[in-house]
Design a protein around this motif. Structure first.
Motif, mmCIF file in Angstrom:
data_model
loop_
_atom_site.group_PDB
_atom_site.id
_atom_site.type_symbol
_atom_site.label_atom_id
_atom_site.label_comp_id
_atom_site.label_asym_id
_atom_site.label_seq_id
_atom_site.Cartn_x
_atom_site.Cartn_y
_atom_site.Cartn_z
ATOM 1 N N VAL A 1 0.860 -1.181 0.000
ATOM 2 C CA VAL A 1 0.000 0.000 0.000
ATOM 3 C C VAL A 1 0.895 1.228 0.000
ATOM 4 O O VAL A 1 1.763 1.375 0.876
ATOM 5 C CB VAL A 1 -0.927 0.038 1.232
ATOM 6 C CG1 VAL A 1 -1.683 1.357 1.282
ATOM 7 C CG2 VAL A 1 -1.899 -1.128 1.203
ATOM 8 N N LEU A 2 0.730 2.102 -0.986
ATOM 9 C CA LEU A 2 1.458 3.368 -1.021
ATOM 10 C C LEU A 2 0.559 4.425 -0.393
ATOM 11 O O LEU A 2 -0.424 4.865 -1.004
ATOM 12 C CB LEU A 2 1.818 3.748 -2.461
ATOM 13 C CG LEU A 2 2.599 5.053 -2.594
ATOM 14 C CD1 LEU A 2 4.003 4.886 -2.027
ATOM 15 C CD2 LEU A 2 2.663 5.509 -4.046
ATOM 16 N N ALA A 3 0.880 4.819 0.829
ATOM 17 C CA ALA A 3 0.070 5.795 1.557
ATOM 18 C C ALA A 3 0.761 7.151 1.482
ATOM 19 O O ALA A 3 1.784 7.377 2.139
ATOM 20 C CB ALA A 3 -0.107 5.359 3.008
ATOM 21 N N VAL A 4 0.230 8.030 0.645
ATOM 22 C CA VAL A 4 0.795 9.377 0.515
ATOM 23 C C VAL A 4 0.195 10.218 1.641
ATOM 24 O O VAL A 4 -0.967 10.631 1.586
ATOM 25 C CB VAL A 4 0.489 9.975 -0.867
ATOM 26 C CG1 VAL A 4 1.140 11.352 -1.001
ATOM 27 C CG2 VAL A 4 0.994 9.050 -1.969
ATOM 28 N N ASN A 5 1.009 10.443 2.666
ATOM 29 C CA ASN A 5 0.548 11.043 3.913
ATOM 30 C C ASN A 5 0.722 12.570 3.903
ATOM 31 O O ASN A 5 1.417 13.117 3.057
ATOM 32 C CB ASN A 5 1.317 10.428 5.081
ATOM 33 C CG ASN A 5 0.681 10.717 6.428
ATOM 34 O OD1 ASN A 5 -0.513 11.018 6.512
ATOM 35 N ND2 ASN A 5 1.471 10.647 7.482
ATOM 36 N N ILE B 1 3.637 11.935 -7.442
ATOM 37 C CA ILE B 1 4.314 11.042 -6.490
ATOM 38 C C ILE B 1 4.039 9.586 -6.831
ATOM 39 O O ILE B 1 4.943 8.743 -6.829
ATOM 40 C CB ILE B 1 3.869 11.366 -5.055
ATOM 41 C CG1 ILE B 1 4.413 12.727 -4.622
ATOM 42 C CG2 ILE B 1 4.323 10.270 -4.082
ATOM 43 C CD1 ILE B 1 3.853 13.216 -3.297
ATOM 44 N N VAL B 2 2.772 9.266 -7.132
ATOM 45 C CA VAL B 2 2.397 7.887 -7.465
ATOM 46 C C VAL B 2 3.112 7.432 -8.735
ATOM 47 O O VAL B 2 3.614 6.308 -8.814
ATOM 48 C CB VAL B 2 0.868 7.764 -7.628
ATOM 49 C CG1 VAL B 2 0.494 6.373 -8.130
ATOM 50 C CG2 VAL B 2 0.166 8.043 -6.305
ATOM 51 N N ALA B 3 3.198 8.308 -9.730
ATOM 52 C CA ALA B 3 3.884 7.960 -10.979
ATOM 53 C C ALA B 3 5.376 7.736 -10.734
ATOM 54 O O ALA B 3 5.980 6.808 -11.295
ATOM 55 C CB ALA B 3 3.670 9.065 -12.010
ATOM 56 N N ASP B 4 5.978 8.583 -9.908
ATOM 57 C CA ASP B 4 7.399 8.446 -9.579
ATOM 58 C C ASP B 4 7.652 7.114 -8.874
ATOM 59 O O ASP B 4 8.601 6.387 -9.183
ATOM 60 C CB ASP B 4 7.818 9.619 -8.692
ATOM 61 C CG ASP B 4 9.332 9.665 -8.461
ATOM 62 O OD1 ASP B 4 10.059 8.968 -9.188
ATOM 63 O OD2 ASP B 4 9.763 10.420 -7.562
ATOM 64 N N TYR B 5 6.770 6.780 -7.915
ATOM 65 C CA TYR B 5 6.943 5.524 -7.181
ATOM 66 C C TYR B 5 6.722 4.325 -8.091
ATOM 67 O O TYR B 5 7.438 3.326 -7.990
ATOM 68 C CB TYR B 5 5.976 5.464 -5.995
ATOM 69 C CG TYR B 5 6.158 4.214 -5.153
ATOM 70 C CD1 TYR B 5 7.163 4.146 -4.196
ATOM 71 C CD2 TYR B 5 5.349 3.093 -5.343
ATOM 72 C CE1 TYR B 5 7.353 3.006 -3.436
ATOM 73 C CE2 TYR B 5 5.530 1.946 -4.582
ATOM 74 C CZ TYR B 5 6.531 1.909 -3.639
ATOM 75 O OH TYR B 5 6.727 0.768 -2.909
ATOM 76 N N ARG B 6 5.747 4.416 -9.002
ATOM 77 C CA ARG B 6 5.462 3.295 -9.889
ATOM 78 C C ARG B 6 6.678 2.972 -10.765
ATOM 79 O O ARG B 6 7.006 1.802 -10.971
ATOM 80 C CB ARG B 6 4.246 3.594 -10.763
ATOM 81 C CG ARG B 6 3.944 2.480 -11.765
ATOM 82 C CD ARG B 6 2.640 2.683 -12.498
ATOM 83 N NE ARG B 6 1.489 2.363 -11.625
ATOM 84 C CZ ARG B 6 0.669 3.253 -11.122
ATOM 85 N NH1 ARG B 6 0.838 4.546 -11.383
ATOM 86 N NH2 ARG B 6 -0.331 2.885 -10.346
ATOM 87 N N ALA B 7 7.354 3.991 -11.251
ATOM 88 C CA ALA B 7 8.540 3.772 -12.080
ATOM 89 C C ALA B 7 9.616 3.031 -11.294
ATOM 90 O O ALA B 7 10.255 2.104 -11.806
ATOM 91 C CB ALA B 7 9.065 5.103 -12.598
ATOM 92 N N GLY C 1 10.693 -5.044 -9.363
ATOM 93 C CA GLY C 1 9.814 -6.210 -9.441
ATOM 94 C C GLY C 1 8.468 -6.082 -8.765
ATOM 95 O O GLY C 1 7.715 -7.050 -8.694
ATOM 96 N N ILE C 2 8.129 -4.889 -8.243
ATOM 97 C CA ILE C 2 6.804 -4.684 -7.657
ATOM 98 C C ILE C 2 5.858 -4.310 -8.791
ATOM 99 O O ILE C 2 5.921 -3.198 -9.327
ATOM 100 C CB ILE C 2 6.831 -3.579 -6.587
ATOM 101 C CG1 ILE C 2 7.757 -3.973 -5.427
ATOM 102 C CG2 ILE C 2 5.422 -3.304 -6.058
ATOM 103 C CD1 ILE C 2 7.906 -2.904 -4.364
#
Length: 632
Positions: free
Chosen positions: A164-168, A183-189, A195-196
């Protein structure tokens, strides 16, 4: 009066129903992790508060502490619910793993709040080792940081597949959707690079309570679940484990009387039913299940996660640490593996040294080779390494002293994850994840010979043994060893003397004097000495052998009673006086590095079979004393 009793009965009935429902709820273990000050402790405190898991006295204490600490203005500092250590409250950081329990109508939870600081990586790994899900927190003002990447990598490495990516702290950026999406796009890359493949992103505010237990009006653009909703409905690892072949490690042989013999353990994967064919590893013997016994009575079938006792139809040998598997799909058995090793001790890994390796209920002696590489967790680079220091992660070969059943960690945490324990201190020094067995472990087998070691010894009319003389340089080991061999030769004993300096001219000429090289030096000498005892010889050695672990390693490869430790006990001051080669003087001057007694430690034996005080007797008298104790 009857109405009162009726009311009490109804209340008791309601309590029983509640306890029954609560008992059969599923359990989710999860961790919160991320960088320092991302709000992990605050989030857990909010979950506990909103789920009504705080008693009135705890709430009063929390309100008082919040006013005293003053970190959250006028409101409640939810982080104080979790940060239980005084140092944590004083510094405002999480140091140790804090576990908390809470429950909702749908599920029970155990949450681990793990430290964000890099120096506490080992604590984070400890918390992740039993988790089904990881909540990776990101401060919406800062975005993806180094520790975000580090903890995501570790969570994935440990085998957590629900992320779970919780952007707090969305309240601090005005619930800006564009910043959240970036932020979500940066983390997804980044996640895809390690491998996630899937994760669930949620915009939250732990302090304000946005999207924690109820949907927030501040984020109408978020159409995904709120955090608690996701925690209540996510699929558990246990259901996945039930679809795999049956495996159960034996934790206890249950023999309460002569009429009952069962094998107790918790099913790691798969399911088992009465009448199923099973195989016991490493022996490979097969049988069928005659009974499945539990505290609540016999079962017809049991599944992963259940603690049971299995009774077999046949009387076959099976003991603690062995593995019961489905007969047609057994796991591998090997004594050499490639593994990821996570080092968790202030003292660096010493390649070649023996450690206790605990994999489930089985404990074996293991050596770790020089790492193939170390992983830079911040950049994912593979770096050359000779050892591993605190919090380092590397890949190395692991060799154990006997064949053990296992499964790759990616297939089973229980059968592929292990810990390493220092033999001298009993400290847990590392954790490991098995990748696969080495090919040589499968292709190399011991060759049976017709002439036994007992026959070799009988030809020489003596009992083989190893006289292991240890002591400081200049203590007199070589002199005494040479005299012992001469005296035994006069008695027609068959001997061989292995001297430290002589061995380094040939067999071990490629080794230096670092701790790692010293360990390998003794390992090789120990193997040679063992082969010589197989030939029926009395082996006399003269080595400083400064570490207790390595002397015990050599004892471990010998037959019981054949390793005799002889401590040539000479004080350092006396050894320096005898220093005809001038080695101590060079070491004192800094010209000779890693010299035992000066800048490299010597660990004297704690209980040697023979102790020689060379300040009280001559070398000749010492040799006579040793022989008198060996051949009374």
């Amino acid at each position: 009066m009857s109405d009162i009793y009726k009311t009490d009965a109804l209340i008791a009935e309601d309590i029983d129903k509640y306890l029954e429902i609560h008992q059969h709820k599923t359990m989710l273990r999860f961790i919160t992790c991320g960088s320092v000050d991302d709000g992990k402790s605050t989030l857990i405190g909010r979950l506990l508060y909103d789920s009504k898991m705080i008693f009135e006295d705890q709430l009063a204490t929390l309100e008082s502490d919040s006013k005293r600490v003053g970190t959250q203005g006028e409101g409640i500092d939810f982080a104080l619910l979790v940060d239980g250590l005084a140092a944590e409250r004083e510094q405002g950081i999480t140091i140790d793993v804090a576990y908390r329990f809470f429950a909702t109508d749908k599920r029970k939870f155990i949450v681990a709040d793990t430290p964000g600081h890099e120096q506490y990586t080992r604590n984070m790994v400890t918390g992740a080792s039993t988790a089904d899900l990881a909540v990776i927190l990101i401060d919406a003002r800062k975005g993806v940081l180094t520790q975000t990447r580090r903890h995501s990598y570790l969570a994935h490495l440990i085998g957590i597949r629900n992320i779970v990516l919780a952007v707090n702290k969305m309240d601090l950026i005005g619930y800006d959707r564009a910043k959240y999406d970036a932020i979500v796009a940066d983390y997804r890359a980044f996640a895809e690079s390690i491998g996630i493949s899937e994760f669930t992103a949620i915009p939250i505010s732990g302090l304000a309570g946005d999207n924690i237990t109820t949907r927030s009006d501040n984020t109408p653009w978020h159409d995904g679940p709120v955090l608690l909703e996701h925690l209540e409905t996510v699929e558990l690892n246990q259901s996945v484990e039930q679809d795999k072949p049956f495996r159960m490690a034996v934790q206890w042989v249950n023999r309460p009387n002569l009429d009952f013999r069962g094998f107790s353990g918790t099913i790691a994967t798969g399911s088992v039913a009465v009448g199923d064919s099973v195989r016991v590893l490493p022996s490979g013997k097969t049988s069928t299940i005659s009974r499945i016994v539990t505290m609540d009575g016999d079962l017809a079938q049991a599944v992963a996660g259940q603690a049971i006792t299995l009774c077999l139809a046949d009387e076959i040998d099976c003991s603690r640490g062995q593995l019961i598997t489905a007969a047609k799909s057994p796991v591998e058995v090997a004594d050499q593996f490639e593994a990821t090793v996570i080092w968790m001790d202030e003292v660096d890994l010493t390649p070649g040294r023996t450690y206790w390796m605990k994999l489930g209920p089985q404990t074996v002696s293991a050596t770790i080779s020089q790492p193939k590489y170390q992983v830079n967790v911040n950049t994912m680079e593979q770096l050359a390494a000779k050892t591993l220091d605190l919090n380092a992660i590397g890949v190395a070969n692991v060799t154990v002293d006997r064949d053990i059943p296992f499964a790759p960690y990616t297939d089973s945490r229980d059968l592929g994850g292990f810990i390493l324990i220092d033999k001298m201190t009993n400290r847990t020094v590392g954790a490991g994840l098995i990748h696969f067995s080495l090919r040589r472990a499968q292709n190399i087998h011991r060759q049976a010979t017709d002439i036994s070691r007992e026959h070799h010894a009988s030809l020489k009319n003596q009992a083989p043994m190893v006289l292991w003389m240890t002591g400081l340089s200049g203590s007199g080991k070589s002199t005494i060893a040479n005299l012992v061999e001469k005296k035994l030769a006069r008695m027609n004993r068959h001997t061989f003397l292995l001297d430290g300096d002589n061995v380094r001219h040939g067999l071990n000429k490629d080794l230096g004097f670092t701790d790692t090289d010293r360990v390998e030096n003794i390992r090789r000498v120990g193997e040679v000495a063992r082969l010589m005892t197989d030939a029926g010889l009395i082996v006399i050695t003269a080595f400083i052998s400064p570490f207790r672990s390595e002397r015990e390693m050599v004892r471990g490869v010998m037959q019981p009673g054949e390793f005799i430790e002889v401590f040539i006990d000479t004080p350092l001051e006396e050894a320096e006086k005898r220093d005809v080669k001038g080695l101590y003087a060079k070491a004192r001057a800094g010209e000779l590095k890693n010299f035992t007694g000066i800048d490299s430690p010597y660990e004297p034996p704690e209980a040697p079979q023979i102790r020689i005080d060379t300040t009280q007797m001559s070398a000749d008298a010492a040799a006579d004393l040793i022989i008198a104790k060996l051949l009374p």
